[in-house]
Scaffold this motif. Sequence first.
Motif, PDB file in Angstrom:
ATOM      1  N   GLU A  81      72.500   9.000  15.613  1.00 18.29           N
ATOM      2  CA  GLU A  81      73.580   8.159  15.653  1.00 18.29           C
ATOM      3  C   GLU A  81      74.693   8.721  15.175  1.00 18.29           C
ATOM      4  O   GLU A  81      76.012   8.332  16.012  1.00 18.29           O
ATOM      5  N   LEU A  82      74.960   9.716  14.767  1.00 22.88           N
ATOM      6  CA  LEU A  82      76.456  10.492  14.317  1.00 22.88           C
ATOM      7  C   LEU A  82      76.831  11.369  15.500  1.00 22.88           C
ATOM      8  O   LEU A  82      77.717  11.396  16.113  1.00 22.88           O
ATOM      9  N   ARG A  83      75.575  11.814  16.294  1.00 20.10           N
ATOM     10  CA  ARG A  83      75.745  12.715  17.534  1.00 20.10           C
ATOM     11  C   ARG A  83      76.585  12.044  18.556  1.00 20.10           C
ATOM     12  O   ARG A  83      77.271  12.230  19.228  1.00 20.10           O
ATOM     13  N   ALA A  84      75.998  10.617  18.786  1.00 21.81           N
ATOM     14  CA  ALA A  84      76.257   9.788  19.747  1.00 21.81           C
ATOM     15  C   ALA A  84      77.898   9.432  19.667  1.00 21.81           C
ATOM     16  O   ALA A  84      78.446   8.968  20.770  1.00 21.81           O
ATOM     17  N   LEU A  85      78.336   9.333  18.532  1.00 26.55           N
ATOM     18  CA  LEU A  85      79.636   9.251  18.114  1.00 26.55           C
ATOM     19  C   LEU A  85      80.659  10.464  18.220  1.00 26.55           C
ATOM     20  O   LEU A  85      81.612  10.274  17.891  1.00 26.55           O
ATOM     21  N   GLY A  86      79.909  11.518  18.658  1.00 30.18           N
ATOM     22  CA  GLY A  86      80.761  12.833  18.611  1.00 30.18           C
ATOM     23  C   GLY A  86      80.999  13.391  17.401  1.00 30.18           C
ATOM     24  O   GLY A  86      82.042  14.170  17.123  1.00 30.18           O
ATOM     25  N   ALA A  87      80.230  13.124  16.350  1.00 30.16           N
ATOM     26  CA  ALA A  87      80.502  13.711  15.238  1.00 30.16           C
ATOM     27  C   ALA A  87      80.422  15.119  15.159  1.00 30.16           C
ATOM     28  O   ALA A  87      79.516  15.724  15.662  1.00 30.16           O
ATOM     29  N   GLN A  88      81.163  15.871  14.430  1.00 31.48           N
ATOM     30  CA  GLN A  88      80.910  17.412  14.096  1.00 31.48           C
ATOM     31  C   GLN A  88      80.937  17.880  12.638  1.00 31.48           C
ATOM     32  O   GLN A  88      81.600  17.062  11.908  1.00 31.48           O
ATOM     33  N   VAL A  89      79.910  18.660  12.582  1.00 30.51           N
ATOM     34  CA  VAL A  89      79.546  19.015  11.009  1.00 30.51           C
ATOM     35  C   VAL A  89      80.015  20.422  10.948  1.00 30.51           C
ATOM     36  O   VAL A  89      79.963  21.350  11.617  1.00 30.51           O
ATOM     37  N   PHE A  90      80.712  20.885   9.904  1.00 30.15           N
ATOM     38  CA  PHE A  90      81.369  22.078   9.624  1.00 30.15           C
ATOM     39  C   PHE A  90      81.054  22.598   8.415  1.00 30.15           C
ATOM     40  O   PHE A  90      81.209  21.826   7.175  1.00 30.15           O
ATOM     41  N   LEU A  91      80.764  23.968   8.266  1.00 28.68           N
ATOM     42  CA  LEU A  91      80.614  24.425   6.930  1.00 28.68           C
ATOM     43  C   LEU A  91      81.667  25.463   6.892  1.00 28.68           C
ATOM     44  O   LEU A  91      81.915  26.236   7.552  1.00 28.68           O
ATOM     45  N   MET A  92      82.183  25.289   5.650  1.00 30.06           N
ATOM     46  CA  MET A  92      83.423  26.019   5.418  1.00 30.06           C
ATOM     47  C   MET A  92      83.431  27.180   4.355  1.00 30.06           C
ATOM     48  O   MET A  92      82.662  26.943   3.293  1.00 30.06           O
ATOM     49  N   ASN A  93      84.098  28.359   4.345  1.00 30.30           N
ATOM     50  CA  ASN A  93      84.350  29.058   3.417  1.00 30.30           C
ATOM     51  C   ASN A  93      84.789  28.628   2.185  1.00 30.30           C
ATOM     52  O   ASN A  93      85.907  28.072   2.151  1.00 30.30           O
ATOM     53  N   PRO A  94      84.220  28.578   1.161  1.00 26.37           N
ATOM     54  CA  PRO A  94      84.469  28.159  -0.258  1.00 26.37           C
ATOM     55  C   PRO A  94      85.987  28.885  -0.624  1.00 26.37           C
ATOM     56  O   PRO A  94      86.961  28.156  -1.173  1.00 26.37           O
ATOM     57  N   LYS A  95      86.338  29.963  -0.229  1.00 27.25           N
ATOM     58  CA  LYS A  95      87.540  30.600  -0.580  1.00 27.25           C
ATOM     59  C   LYS A  95      88.545  30.059   0.237  1.00 27.25           C
ATOM     60  O   LYS A  95      89.866  29.953  -0.253  1.00 27.25           O
ATOM     61  N   GLN A  96      88.421  29.720   1.451  1.00 28.69           N
ATOM     62  CA  GLN A  96      89.686  28.763   2.144  1.00 28.69           C
ATOM     63  C   GLN A  96      89.689  27.497   1.582  1.00 28.69           C
ATOM     64  O   GLN A  96      90.952  27.042   1.458  1.00 28.69           O
ATOM     65  N   ILE A  97      88.777  26.871   0.955  1.00 25.35           N
ATOM     66  CA  ILE A  97      89.012  25.554   0.239  1.00 25.35           C
ATOM     67  C   ILE A  97      89.881  25.717  -1.008  1.00 25.35           C
ATOM     68  O   ILE A  97      90.714  25.101  -1.456  1.00 25.35           O
ATOM     69  N   ALA A  98      89.390  27.009  -1.691  1.00 26.59           N
ATOM     70  CA  ALA A  98      90.219  27.266  -3.063  1.00 26.59           C
ATOM     71  C   ALA A  98      91.566  27.716  -2.651  1.00 26.59           C
ATOM     72  O   ALA A  98      92.367  27.314  -3.663  1.00 26.59           O
ATOM     73  N   ASN A  99      91.832  28.455  -1.616  1.00 31.81           N
ATOM     74  CA  ASN A  99      93.265  28.444  -1.494  1.00 31.81           C
ATOM     75  C   ASN A  99      93.974  27.481  -0.931  1.00 31.81           C
ATOM     76  O   ASN A  99      95.075  27.220  -1.389  1.00 31.81           O
ATOM     77  N   PHE A 100      93.382  26.430  -0.170  1.00 34.42           N
ATOM     78  CA  PHE A 100      93.956  25.221   0.224  1.00 34.42           C
ATOM     79  C   PHE A 100      94.279  24.514  -1.066  1.00 34.42           C
ATOM     80  O   PHE A 100      95.417  23.859  -0.849  1.00 34.42           O
ATOM     81  N   LYS A 101      93.564  24.436  -1.943  1.00 30.28           N
ATOM     82  CA  LYS A 101      93.701  23.556  -2.973  1.00 30.28           C
ATOM     83  C   LYS A 101      94.833  23.877  -3.936  1.00 30.28           C
ATOM     84  O   LYS A 101      95.512  23.175  -4.572  1.00 30.28           O
ATOM     85  N   LYS A 102      95.545  25.251  -3.656  1.00 30.43           N
ATOM     86  CA  LYS A 102      96.491  25.546  -4.659  1.00 30.43           C
ATOM     87  C   LYS A 102      97.727  25.065  -4.000  1.00 30.43           C
ATOM     88  O   LYS A 102      98.791  24.882  -4.627  1.00 30.43           O
ATOM     89  N   SER A 103      97.645  24.301  -2.986  1.00 29.96           N
ATOM     90  CA  SER A 103      98.834  23.754  -2.405  1.00 29.96           C
ATOM     91  C   SER A 103      99.139  22.265  -3.049  1.00 29.96           C
ATOM     92  O   SER A 103     100.142  21.716  -2.861  1.00 29.96           O
TER      93      SER A 103
END
Length: 412
Positions: A81-103
Amino acid sequence: MQLFVGLDVSSFDIKVCFLNGEGVTLSSFPPVSNDLPGATALRDAILQTIDGQTVEVLKIGLESTSVYSFHPAMFFHQDEELRALGAQVFLMNPKQIANFKKSYPDMDKTDEIDAFVIADYLRFGRFSMSVVKESQYVALQQLTRSRYQLVHQMTKEKQHFLQHLSYKCNTFQENVESSVFGQAMMELFFEKYSLEELAQMSIEDLAAYLPSKGKNGFHDPEKVAKFIQKAVRSSYRLDKVVEDSIDLILGTIIELIRTMKAQIKQIDKAITKIMAGLPNTLQSLPGIGPVFAAGIIAEIGQIERFKAEAKIAKYAGLYWQKHQSGRFTADDTSLSHNGNQYLRYYLVEAANSVRRHVPEYQAYYEKKYQEVPKHQHKRALVLTARKLVRLVDALLRNHQVYTPQGSVKLEA
């Protein structure tokens, strides 16, 4: 409608945040358990949120946290059902999230806030991220990583074996010109002969023993037998109690090495079976065999996950951080410590093999080797691996077989 779903995953639950395209939190969804019922309830909440609306963007993101994130990522990625809606799932590097949070100034550290940061990170979209792989690549990755671990464990056990062999027969390695880890040598030490027994054994008996245990792999067993006797007669003698303990250790290590070899063979069969159903033109490149090809393909996954070869190189950590201030630009910077260590390992090892078979890569390696006075081999090899990434990308992306003389099309 644009919907960005941030998931903060732990071993027991998943914290959730829904954001629209303007960064407004759409609903306060309670945490769900990190299991099939919890993921199903979250899937239903996503569908309910977008019910009756035209979906322009639907992105679901979570940090790559080993086994904790694996199951929910695959669940949402594979949901029809999610694929039919064009959903995309992403696994992200925790370091990138931590750096982004500093903003975000003065933001507390809570799981709910982390879910919001992940969703907002998805919304901005200015990042390099890893899309979830298809099942066959995930299966292949599990096998190649297990093989990698077994090979490295076996290397450590062999070092452990040689260390204890030096206690039993300290001149063995310098006198015997045959591999210590050959079948016959392993059997010899597994029999737990004392040095006195080996010293007293006739050359004829020892020469007859070696081919029977080594599947007749010796060209001159009598010569090897003489080397062995020379080694045992010139080695120090151990106290009986110590020698018995060393024999026990050597026998145990031999059993471990044999078990690991058998396990590697089983894994290789499974890898071959999966690789038969995947696009693979890498083995057309001289120097890349089934092990390197499987390792590289398993870590890259479907090549369409990456927009260009530069993304693959960055994902593998084959890049150098720039250090610049004003008019100063550092010439000597260190290789990035980020990236996929398995992909980096296979690319570097493959580059070392390819350069021995392809003149172009050997010439490039030698050129880079001569450019600096220190760390020559390591630097030249990593740069050769970076060059190899372009070719790997072209072969996989174009389903192209390697041929020399520049006939492989590389992206500019």
